[in-house]
Design a protein around this motif. Structure first.
Motif, mmCIF file in Angstrom:
data_model
loop_
_atom_site.group_PDB
_atom_site.id
_atom_site.type_symbol
_atom_site.label_atom_id
_atom_site.label_comp_id
_atom_site.label_asym_id
_atom_site.label_seq_id
_atom_site.Cartn_x
_atom_site.Cartn_y
_atom_site.Cartn_z
ATOM 1 N N ASP A 175 34.566 20.844 31.005
ATOM 2 C CA ASP A 175 35.939 21.227 30.673
ATOM 3 C C ASP A 175 36.174 22.656 31.124
ATOM 4 O O ASP A 175 35.437 23.559 30.735
ATOM 5 N N MET A 176 37.210 22.867 31.916
ATOM 6 C CA MET A 176 37.540 24.209 32.393
ATOM 7 C C MET A 176 38.773 24.715 31.645
ATOM 8 O O MET A 176 39.831 24.081 31.691
ATOM 9 N N VAL A 177 38.640 25.826 30.977
ATOM 10 C CA VAL A 177 39.777 26.502 30.351
ATOM 11 C C VAL A 177 40.238 27.564 31.343
ATOM 12 O O VAL A 177 39.458 28.450 31.708
ATOM 13 N N CYS A 178 41.486 27.461 31.808
ATOM 14 C CA CYS A 178 41.956 28.315 32.908
ATOM 15 C C CYS A 178 42.738 29.510 32.378
ATOM 16 O O CYS A 178 43.749 29.345 31.701
ATOM 17 N N THR A 179 42.259 30.697 32.712
ATOM 18 C CA THR A 179 42.861 31.936 32.230
ATOM 19 C C THR A 179 43.497 32.699 33.382
ATOM 20 O O THR A 179 42.843 32.954 34.396
ATOM 21 N N PHE A 180 44.764 33.054 33.194
ATOM 22 C CA PHE A 180 45.471 33.864 34.195
ATOM 23 C C PHE A 180 45.149 35.334 33.951
ATOM 24 O O PHE A 180 45.442 35.884 32.895
ATOM 25 N N MET A 181 44.535 35.989 34.948
ATOM 26 C CA MET A 181 44.177 37.392 34.793
ATOM 27 C C MET A 181 44.670 38.217 35.981
ATOM 28 O O MET A 181 43.906 38.968 36.599
ATOM 29 N N GLY A 182 45.963 38.049 36.259
ATOM 30 C CA GLY A 182 46.550 38.909 37.291
ATOM 31 C C GLY A 182 46.370 40.386 36.959
ATOM 32 O O GLY A 182 46.207 41.224 37.847
ATOM 33 N N ALA A 183 46.355 40.701 35.652
ATOM 34 C CA ALA A 183 46.182 42.094 35.224
ATOM 35 C C ALA A 183 44.697 42.450 35.101
ATOM 36 O O ALA A 183 44.241 43.018 34.112
ATOM 37 N N HIS A 184 43.932 42.075 36.130
ATOM 38 C CA HIS A 184 42.502 42.411 36.191
ATOM 39 C C HIS A 184 42.346 43.840 36.716
ATOM 40 O O HIS A 184 41.512 44.613 36.244
#
Ligand SMILES: [Zn+2]
Length: 427
Positions: A175-184
Motif C-alpha cells: 500500500d502506497m500512501v502518497c504525500t505531496f511535498m512540493g514545499a520540500h
C-alpha cells in the motif's frame, strides 16, 4: 472454519500495553510487545479473525506451523522519499572527506542534485528505479509505506513522482500512501522569491495533483532562514490550502534548528511531524496535546554525523507517540531496512526495543491515520503479518543491519517468502 491459521509462533501483537488483544486473547497480560509466547493467528477473507494461544487455536483449512518463530504486524514505513532518480554516493564521499552542508550546496548536492536528475528522468525509468527499491522494502517486511514527491519542484515532475508512487501501489503487493511535498525546498526558478513559489504550489500544483487523485497527505520543510526552510507564514499558507482540499498534513520540523515547527504542525492538527532534533519541551507538549506522532529518522542523523538528537526521554515523559521510518532518500538516508533503523533508534536515540518495534508498526500506522486498519495484530484488522526467523521480538532492533524475514503476508496472502522451512499441514 477459518481460511488459515498461523500457529506455534511468538506473536508480537504490538497492541497497546499488551492489554487489548492481549487480555481477552490469552496474551500474558501486560507483556512487552503485546506478546503471546506460544500463540496463533487465524485469518478469514484477508482479515484477522482470531488471536490467542496456540493450544486453543480454532480449526482452519490451512494450518501453518511457524516453528516458534516471531510473528509481527506487517511493517509500516511512514516517511520515505523512495521515488527518485539516481543516487548520491558522491555526497556521502564528500561528507566522509569533511565537507560541510554549505560545501555540498555549492556543488548541487542533496535535494537540488536529485531534483535535477529526476526532472531529466522519464516516467518509465523513474518507475523502474523506484519499484526496485520498494521490492527491497517489501522483502524486508514492509506492507504499507508512505512516499513523498518533492524532487520535482515544478508541475510536471511533481505529478510524475506522485503518479509513479500510485503505480507502484497498483503493481506491487504494497500500500502506497502518497504525500505531496512540493514545499520540500525552494527551486532555482524561485530562489529569490519563495513566497511566489508557495503561491504557485497552492494555486496550481496542489490543485492539479488533488484533481488527479494523487494526494493523500501534504508535507513541507519548515526551518529557520539560515537553513533555507519555509517560514511559518509560508507553511500556514500551504497547510491552509491542504485543509481546503480536505487533506491531512505532516511536516519536516526542527531538523537543523529550533524553529517552532513542531508547534506549527500541532497547531494544524498534523498527523505527524518528522526529524525533531531541536524540538524543545513546549514543542513536545504541543505534539502530545494534538496527538501528532513524532516520526524519528535516525538514518539521517547517522549519515549526516548530526550530534544533536531528538530528545526521546522528553517525548516519552510528555506522552508524545514515537514512530520510526527509513526516510529512504539518496543523500541523507540511503536505507531500505527497517530493522537497521530500529537498531539506530535504540543505539543512537535510546529508544527501548519495544518502542522501536512499535515505531514501525502501531505508531507508524497511527502516523499515517491507518491505525484502525493495521499496525497491530488485533481482530478485525487486515491480515498484514511478517514471520521472522527470530526467537524474540526484541531481536528485531538488537542485531545490526539484520533482517531475517521468513514470510511477508498482506491481506492474508503470502507476498514474499525467503525460506522453505515452513511445514504446511492440511487438516
Ligand atoms: Zn524526509
Amino acid at each position: 472454519m477459518w481460511d488459515r491459521v498461523w500457529t506455534n509462533a511468538v506473536v508480537a501483537t504490538m497492541a497497546e500495553s499488551g492489554a487489548e488483544a492481549g487480555a481477552e486473547a490469552g496474551a500474558e497480560g501486560g507483556l512487552p510487545f503485546g506478546m503471546i509466547g506460544a500463540g496463533a493467528v487465524a485469518v478469514a477473507a484477508g482479515r484477522i479473525g482470531w488471536v490467542g494461544r496456540a493450544d486453543e487455536a480454532p480449526p482452519a483449512a490451512d494450518v501453518v506451523d511457524c516453528g516458534g518463530m516471531v510473528l509481527t504486524p506487517g511493517l509500516v514505513d511512514p516517511h520515505t522519499h523512495v521515488v527518485h532518480a539516481g543516487e548520491r554516493r558522491g555526497d556521502w564521499e564528500m561528507r566522509l572527506a569533511g565537507a560541510t552542508r554549505d560545501d555540498l550546496i555549492r556543488v548541487n548536492a542533496g535535494i537540488r542534485g536529485t531534483m535535477l536528475t529526476t526532472r531529466d528522468t522519464s516516467e518509465p525509468d523513474l518507475y523502474a528505479q523506484s519499484a526496485r527499491r520498494v521490492r527491497t522494502l517489501i522483502g524486508n517486511g514492509v506492507t504499507t509505506l508512505e512516499s513523498k514527491s518533492g524532487y520535482g519542484l515544478d508541475l510536471p515532475t511533481e505529478l510524475r513522482l506522485l503518479r509513479v508512487s500510485r503505480e507502484i501501489g497498483r503493481r506491487l503487493p504494497v500500500d502506497m500512501v502518497c504525500t505531496f511535498m512540493g514545499a520540500h525546498a525552494v527551486p532555482p526558478e524561485y530562489w529569490d522569491h519563495p513566497d511566489d513559489y508557495i503561491g504557485h504550489l497552492c494555486d496550481v500544483v496542489l490543485p492539479a495533483a488533488v484533481a488527479a487523485g494523487l494526494v493523500d497527505i501534504v508535507d513541507g520543510f519548515c526551518d529557520t532562514a539560515a537553513f533555507r526552510g519555509f517560514t511559518h507564514a509560508q507553511m500556514d499558507r500551504m497547510f491552509d490550502a491542504a485543509a481546503a482540499h480536505g487533506k491531512p498534513v505532516t511536516l519536516h520540523a526542527d531538523q537543523y534548528s529550533l524553529a517552532g515547527a513542531a508547534a506549527l504542525a500541532a497547531r494544524h492538527g498534523a498527523l505527524s511531524a518528522a526529524h525533531l532534533e531541536y524540538t524543545d519541551a513546549a514543542g513536545a507538549e504541543a505534539l502530545a496535546a494534538a496527538g501528532t506522532v513524532a516520526i524519528l529518522l535516525p538514518g539521517a542523523n547517522y549519515t549526516l554525523f548530526e550530534a544533536k538528537k531528538p530528545d526521546v526521554a522528553l517525548f516519552r515523559s510528555k506522552g508524545v507517540r514515537m514512530a520510526l521510518a527509513t526516510n529512504n532518500n539518496p543523500s541523507s538516508s540511503p536505507c531500505l531496512m527497517p530493522t537497521a533503523i530500529m537498531n539506530l533508534g535504540c543505539t543512537l536515540f535510546r529508544m527501548t526495543a519495544e518502542e522501536a518495534v512499535a515505531g514501525f508498526t502501531r505508531e507508524a500506522a497511527r502516523a499515517l491515520g491507518l491505525l484502525a486498519d493495521r499496525g497491530t495484530i488485533e481482530v478485525g484488522k487486515r491480515a498484514d503479518l511478517v514471520l521472522w526467523d527470530l526467537a524474540h521480538p526484541a531481536e528485531l532492533p538488537y542485531r545490526i543491519a539484520y533482517s531475517p524475514v521468513c514470510t511477508v503476508i498482506r491481506g492474508g496472502e503470502t507476498v514474499f517468502a525467503a525460506a522453505q522451512e515452513l511445514l504446511v499441514l492440511n487438516s
